[in-house]
Design an enzyme around this catalytic site. Structure first.
Site, mmCIF file in Angstrom:
data_model
loop_
_atom_site.group_PDB
_atom_site.id
_atom_site.type_symbol
_atom_site.label_atom_id
_atom_site.label_comp_id
_atom_site.label_asym_id
_atom_site.label_seq_id
_atom_site.Cartn_x
_atom_site.Cartn_y
_atom_site.Cartn_z
ATOM 1 N N TYR A 145 0.802 -1.220 0.000
ATOM 2 C CA TYR A 145 0.000 0.000 0.000
ATOM 3 C C TYR A 145 0.838 1.275 0.000
ATOM 4 O O TYR A 145 0.336 2.346 -0.324
ATOM 5 C CB TYR A 145 -0.928 0.020 1.218
ATOM 6 C CG TYR A 145 -1.990 -1.065 1.224
ATOM 7 C CD1 TYR A 145 -2.189 -1.894 0.125
ATOM 8 C CD2 TYR A 145 -2.788 -1.263 2.332
ATOM 9 C CE1 TYR A 145 -3.148 -2.887 0.133
ATOM 10 C CE2 TYR A 145 -3.765 -2.253 2.356
ATOM 11 C CZ TYR A 145 -3.933 -3.060 1.252
ATOM 12 O OH TYR A 145 -4.895 -4.042 1.265
ATOM 13 N N LYS A 196 4.559 -14.826 2.374
ATOM 14 C CA LYS A 196 4.692 -15.731 1.226
ATOM 15 C C LYS A 196 6.170 -15.856 0.882
ATOM 16 O O LYS A 196 6.613 -15.486 -0.209
ATOM 17 C CB LYS A 196 3.877 -15.218 0.044
ATOM 18 C CG LYS A 196 2.381 -15.431 0.183
ATOM 19 C CD LYS A 196 1.977 -16.906 0.069
ATOM 20 C CE LYS A 196 2.122 -17.419 -1.350
ATOM 21 N NZ LYS A 196 1.705 -18.859 -1.446
ATOM 22 N N ASP A 229 -1.703 -18.079 2.205
ATOM 23 C CA ASP A 229 -2.818 -18.858 1.670
ATOM 24 C C ASP A 229 -3.201 -19.990 2.616
ATOM 25 O O ASP A 229 -4.384 -20.269 2.835
ATOM 26 C CB ASP A 229 -2.500 -19.383 0.264
ATOM 27 C CG ASP A 229 -1.121 -20.004 0.143
ATOM 28 O OD1 ASP A 229 -0.333 -19.960 1.113
ATOM 29 O OD2 ASP A 229 -0.811 -20.552 -0.934
ATOM 30 N N ASP A 253 -4.933 -7.101 5.984
ATOM 31 C CA ASP A 253 -6.207 -6.551 5.523
ATOM 32 C C ASP A 253 -7.165 -7.676 5.153
ATOM 33 O O ASP A 253 -8.330 -7.711 5.587
ATOM 34 C CB ASP A 253 -5.940 -5.641 4.321
ATOM 35 C CG ASP A 253 -7.115 -4.742 3.974
ATOM 36 O OD1 ASP A 253 -8.193 -4.904 4.571
ATOM 37 O OD2 ASP A 253 -6.964 -3.879 3.100
ATOM 38 N N ASP A 257 -10.473 -9.547 7.611
ATOM 39 C CA ASP A 257 -11.852 -9.568 7.117
ATOM 40 C C ASP A 257 -12.383 -10.997 7.073
ATOM 41 O O ASP A 257 -13.548 -11.251 7.412
ATOM 42 C CB ASP A 257 -11.935 -8.934 5.722
ATOM 43 C CG ASP A 257 -12.103 -7.421 5.780
ATOM 44 O OD1 ASP A 257 -11.789 -6.846 6.836
ATOM 45 O OD2 ASP A 257 -12.549 -6.835 4.786
#
Length: 378
Positions: A145, A196, A229, A253, A257
């Site tokens: 970001y 990752k 993942d 983020d 959620d």
């Protein structure tokens, strides 16, 4: 007011349902002020789309200055389709991104707690989520970001290309990891670092830096590593294996959620964004629900204010060191739910759904009840 402890609070309701849920949170703040005999000096300002409409920018310099001199910022939600065509550099979400950057707030704390009265509201089996209590620590000043270079360009053949850079340095990783390790020391002493590292160099550096920090300063805490993942899958499969999750900006983020649905609704999760503490307090800091502005239900009076109210509880605990009052607010929320209070996002088919204001009333009623019982037993 002489002799009363005083706290400076900047309120930024934002857009959509932001002002609606903020009203209920401020009713709780007012109640706490009277109950604890402290004075909250409250200033209001615009942020996000509301600020764009009024001033042509998502966040005024003056508002940033006010935030820097506040003990805490209570933030609502920003954004909505009416501002989507203004261009990327004028998007309402820049308000919260700028707040974090200007105030050097690098760690976003997102507790994921399943309250017993809401076990049936989740789509996950009760035995999987009962007694769930985990904390996601999201780095929020770096990564995809904020990384450079970034932009949109038109290539020679006329095609458009958008690009962002995922980047993390040792300092950025260590400071957020310390927050996670320190939190774990007061919980179950397990940190799961998520990245990752198998396909990205930034993820590999993340893993290496956190491993070295753990070995050097936090050997008393168990450290686990997990790919993002796999973490998403494990949050649904076996969420109680986690205590504290620490991860980068974009994964935090997304995963928070996802985790919110374990609790039954996105409308139940608060958050705190903190930096380096001043003594035993995080000042300044930003407190906000993790849900968005929900423009589709804005103005209808049906939004769930619980996440905003629980953000007040986090503010009381972290910035004001009012542990008793923070617990009181949390207990009042649980008691209201146990008594059957449900907004539309939580109500089952055929169950009465309360308005935003009525849910606020239910929490305030339980605050009065709990405080009265405490006085009787004191």
């Amino acid at each position: 007011m002489i002799g009363k402890q005083q706290f400076r609070l900047l309120v930024l309701p934002g857009d959509g349902i932001g002002p609606e849920v903020m009203r209920e949170a401020l009713r709780v703040v007012e109640w706490i002020g009277q109950y604890a005999e402290v004075e909250f000096t409250i200033r209001h300002a615009l942020a996000g789309g509301a600020a764009i409409d009024a001033y042509g920018t998502p966040m005024l310099d003056e508002t940033i200055e006010q935030a820097m001199h506040a003990d805490a910022v209570l933030f609502g939600a920003v954004g909505g389709p009416r501002w989507e065509k203004l261009g990327f550099d004028l998007r309402p979400e820049l308000a919260i991104l700028r707040l974090r950057r200007e105030l050097s707030l690098f760690a976003n704390l997102r507790p994921v707690t399943v309250f017993d009265p809401l076990i049936e509201a989740s789509t996950i089996k009760p035995e999987v989520i009962r007694n769930l209590d985990l904390m996601i620590v999201r780095e929020c000043m770096g990564g995809l970001y904020f990384g450079e270079p970034r932009g949109i360009e038109t290539m020679q053949d006329g095609q458009m290309r958008g690009f962002n850079t995922e980047t993390y340095s040792t300092v950025e990783i260590e400071r957020v990891a310390r927050v996670a390790f320190d939190l774990a020391r007061h919980r179950r002493r397990v940190v799961c670092s998520v990245e990752k590292a198998n396909v990205t160099e930034s993820g590999l550096v993340w893993r290496q830096v956190i491993s070295k920090l753990h070995e050097r300063d936090y050997a008393d805490v168990e450290l686990r590593h997990m790919y993002a993942d796999n973490c998403a899958m494990q949050l649904v499969r076996n969420p109680k294996q986690f205590d504290v999750i620490v991860t980068g900006n974009i994964f935090g983020d997304i995963l928070s959620d996802l985790a919110s649905m374990l609790t039954g609704s996105l409308g139940m999760l608060p958050s705190a964004t903190i930096g380096v503490p001043r003594g035993d307090r995080f000042v300044p800091a930003v407190y906000e629900p993790i849900h968005g502005s929900a423009p589709d239900i804005a103005g209808r009076g049906i939004a769930n204010p619980m996440a905003q109210i629980l953000s007040v509880a986090m503010m009381l605990r972290l910035s004001f060191r009012m542990e008793r009052e923070a617990t009181l607010v949390e207990q009042a929320c649980i008691a209201a739910l146990a008594a059957g209070a449900r907004t539309a996002d939580l109500a089952a088919a055929g169950e009465k759904a309360l308005s935003t204001w009525e849910m606020g009333d239910a929490v305030l009623h339980q605050l009065e009840e709990t405080a009265g019982k405490r006085q009787l037993t004191a």
